[in-house]
Design an enzyme around this catalytic site. Structure first.
Site, mmCIF file in Angstrom:
data_model
loop_
_atom_site.group_PDB
_atom_site.id
_atom_site.type_symbol
_atom_site.label_atom_id
_atom_site.label_comp_id
_atom_site.label_asym_id
_atom_site.label_seq_id
_atom_site.Cartn_x
_atom_site.Cartn_y
_atom_site.Cartn_z
ATOM 1 N N GLU A 157 -19.349 -10.684 -11.518
ATOM 2 C CA GLU A 157 -18.224 -10.734 -10.580
ATOM 3 C C GLU A 157 -18.448 -11.558 -9.312
ATOM 4 O O GLU A 157 -18.418 -11.010 -8.193
ATOM 5 C CB GLU A 157 -17.819 -9.312 -10.194
ATOM 6 C CG GLU A 157 -17.349 -8.470 -11.355
ATOM 7 C CD GLU A 157 -16.733 -7.156 -10.904
ATOM 8 O OE1 GLU A 157 -16.818 -6.818 -9.705
ATOM 9 O OE2 GLU A 157 -16.135 -6.475 -11.748
ATOM 10 N N GLU A 364 -16.652 -4.373 -18.630
ATOM 11 C CA GLU A 364 -16.490 -3.112 -17.896
ATOM 12 C C GLU A 364 -15.043 -2.672 -18.016
ATOM 13 O O GLU A 364 -14.132 -3.491 -17.904
ATOM 14 C CB GLU A 364 -16.785 -3.264 -16.391
ATOM 15 C CG GLU A 364 -18.235 -3.374 -16.036
ATOM 16 C CD GLU A 364 -18.469 -3.520 -14.528
ATOM 17 O OE1 GLU A 364 -17.685 -2.966 -13.727
ATOM 18 O OE2 GLU A 364 -19.437 -4.194 -14.164
HETATM 19 C C1 BG6 Z 1 -17.066 -3.535 -10.713
HETATM 20 C C2 BG6 Z 1 -18.558 -3.662 -10.560
HETATM 21 O O1 BG6 Z 1 -16.491 -4.272 -9.690
HETATM 22 O O2 BG6 Z 1 -16.474 -2.305 -10.557
HETATM 23 C C3 BG6 Z 1 -19.312 -2.356 -10.638
HETATM 24 O O3 BG6 Z 1 -19.098 -4.602 -11.435
HETATM 25 C C4 BG6 Z 1 -18.528 -1.288 -9.894
HETATM 26 O O4 BG6 Z 1 -20.592 -2.566 -10.130
HETATM 27 C C5 BG6 Z 1 -17.205 -1.099 -10.617
HETATM 28 O O5 BG6 Z 1 -19.191 -0.088 -9.717
HETATM 29 C C6 BG6 Z 1 -16.355 -0.018 -10.005
HETATM 30 O O6 BG6 Z 1 -16.148 -0.270 -8.656
HETATM 31 P P1 BG6 Z 1 -16.387 0.838 -7.561
HETATM 32 O O7 BG6 Z 1 -16.276 0.121 -6.261
HETATM 33 O O8 BG6 Z 1 -15.299 1.818 -7.760
HETATM 34 O O9 BG6 Z 1 -17.739 1.397 -7.811
#
Ligand code: BG6
Length: 464
Positions: A157, A364
């Protein structure tokens, strides 16, 4: 489902490993930034550094055939001179071997935000030396792990961490400067191309891609003004990473607009050539939500991220470009103000495939929830519904011809959420205060869904 399809889950080094100062690990920017401010940190996190065998076994028992994790640069390289930490390498080699013993493919991200502090000390991503440091670090990774790893990701990202660190200011180094954002973003994309070049030069087996925080753009209507706002939003949120990584070209209309206000002479001809010649083999798309925009109306640029939960609002307004809409009356949001919008994944996958024609992995996808993990089994039906609908969207896109090769749930087990700490949990497995691992209902649901070849998905279809 193709038998080679990857069904897995994902984590990131800083968010789960803990052991922040053992075995000669150097400090990362996150260690320093959170310590200095006295904020909740990842010193222990899920202590994956000591629990990885148990965690990987649990993934295998959950039917998963791939594990996406990241390498910690400060655990592997001790200093700017490039001294290698053999203990860090031994840790990751053992972790990778454990994966392979369980029939789990390691899907490895080289950089997931934990920049060594020794590079921040010379300006972090604002300094080209950091790009060359990254290149050397990537070379070490390929050299010492290539016998165990075939699937590589240069960066996780770029948009999210550079915007958060240099424009919004809620991540380290906590700056608030559009010019710095543009410079850091460019340097990261250059470093990514240097990583791809090192991989190709080494002639290693396998493939290399980039992971993007994918936010497909929708507009409030189909007027010309809205379409222009959508293009601005797409350039801001997606195109500068995906076009640059996949086609080797920074969007030209974006460069023209930036050039009116900023000195872009830091983009050197020979660097642009490296970017042009070193494009990726695949795209990793992290999908949490889409971006609904309307034309810019008034006011200053405003970028606010809700890091506290409790229903607070997010804001993205870029003066002269676009405004993002967050508070639709009929939409469903999580507690941190992120809209739950599976339909956006289907549309986004189609768009990305039409534009780039590269294999795609959903690297993800998940939902952050406040959960009581003192119970024996967390009943996270909300997460199951979320995953069901997003996997459904992915299957719809695949049926329409999109080449999706894997799906990774975020996250494998509970871990530290950036700035939200442990209050915002994403895991398929709970990690309680005593670091006990306790599979949630979603873990079993995912296991059974994988075993059914995704036939158990309650398929959803949405109108265009
Ligand atoms: C993504 C990242 O942006 O979202 C992760 O690659 C991150 O590292 C995930 O944890 C969820 O975001 P957050 O800020 O809710 O933890």
């Amino acid at each position: 489902m193709d038998k080679d399809f990857l069904w897995g889950s994902a984590t990131a080094s800083y968010q789960c490993e803990g052991a922040y100062d053992v075995d000669e690990k150097a400090a990362s920017i996150w260690d320093v930034y959170l310590h200095e401010r006295g904020l909740e940190n990842g010193d222990v996190a899920s202590d994956h550094y000591h629990f990885y065998k148990e965690d990987i076994k649990q993934m295998a028992e959950g039917g998963q055939n791939s594990y996406r994790f990241s390498l910690s640069w400060p655990r592997i390289i001790k200093d700017r001179e490039g001294h290698v930490n053999e203990k860090g390498i031994a840790f990751y080699r053992d972790l990778m071997k454990t994966c392979l013993e369980y029939g789990i493919k390691p899907f490895v991200t080289i950089y997931h935000w934990d920049l060594p502090q020794y590079y921040e000390d010379i300006g972090g991503w604002l300094n080209k030396q950091t790009c060359y440091g990254y290149e050397r670090y990537a070379e070490v990774c390929f050299e010492v792990f290539h016998d165990l790893v075939k699937d590589w990701v240069t960066f996780n990202e770029p948009k999210y961490f550079t915007a958060s660190g240099y424009l919004i200011g809620n991540y380290p180094p906590g700056h608030n400067d559009p010019y710095e954002f543009i410079l850091a973003a460019y340097n990261v994309m250059y470093a990514s191309a240097l990583g791809v070049r090192a991989f190709r030069k080494g002639g290693y087996d396998g493939q290399i891609g980039i992971v993007h925080s994918f936010a497909p753009v929708n507009g409030v209507d189909d007027s010309l003004k809205t379409k222009i706002a959508m293009r601005f939003a797409d350039n801001y949120a997606n195109n500068w990473i995906l076009d640059t990584a996949a086609k080797g070209e920074i969007p030209f209309d974006l460069l023209c607009v930036l050039n009116e206000r900023y000195d872009l002479s830091f983009m050197k001809k020979e660097e642009l050539q490296v970017i042009k010649e070193n494009t990726v083999d695949f795209l990793g798309l992290n999908y949490y939500s889409h971006m609904l925009v309307r034309p810019y109306s008034e006011g200053e640029t405003s970028l606010v991220v809700n890091n506290s939960g409790a229903g607070g609002k997010n804001t993205v307004i870029i003066k002269g470009w676009f405004e993002q809409i967050f508070d639709l009356p009929d939409a469903q949001y999580n507690e941190w103000g992120t809209q739950i919008y599976p339909k956006g994944l289907q549309k986004g996958l189609k768009e990305a495939y039409e534009r780039y024609h590269l294999p795609i992995y959903i690297t993800e996808n998940g939902i952050g929830i406040r959960e009581d993990v003192s119970v024996e089994m967390v009943d996270d039906q909300e997460r199951i519904d979320f995953m069901n609908d997003h996997i459904s969207a992915m299957l719809n896109a695949m049926e329409e011809g999109v080449d999706v090769r894997g799906y990774f749930a975020w996250s494998s087990f509970d871990l530290y959420s950036w700035k939200n700490g442990m209050a915002k949990r994403y895991g398929l497995v709970a990690v309680d205060e005593d670091l006990r691992r306790k599979p949630k209902k979603s873990y079993y649901w995912y296991r059974d869904m994988i075993a059914s070849g995704a036939k158990s998905i309650d398929r959803k279809h949405w109108d265009e």
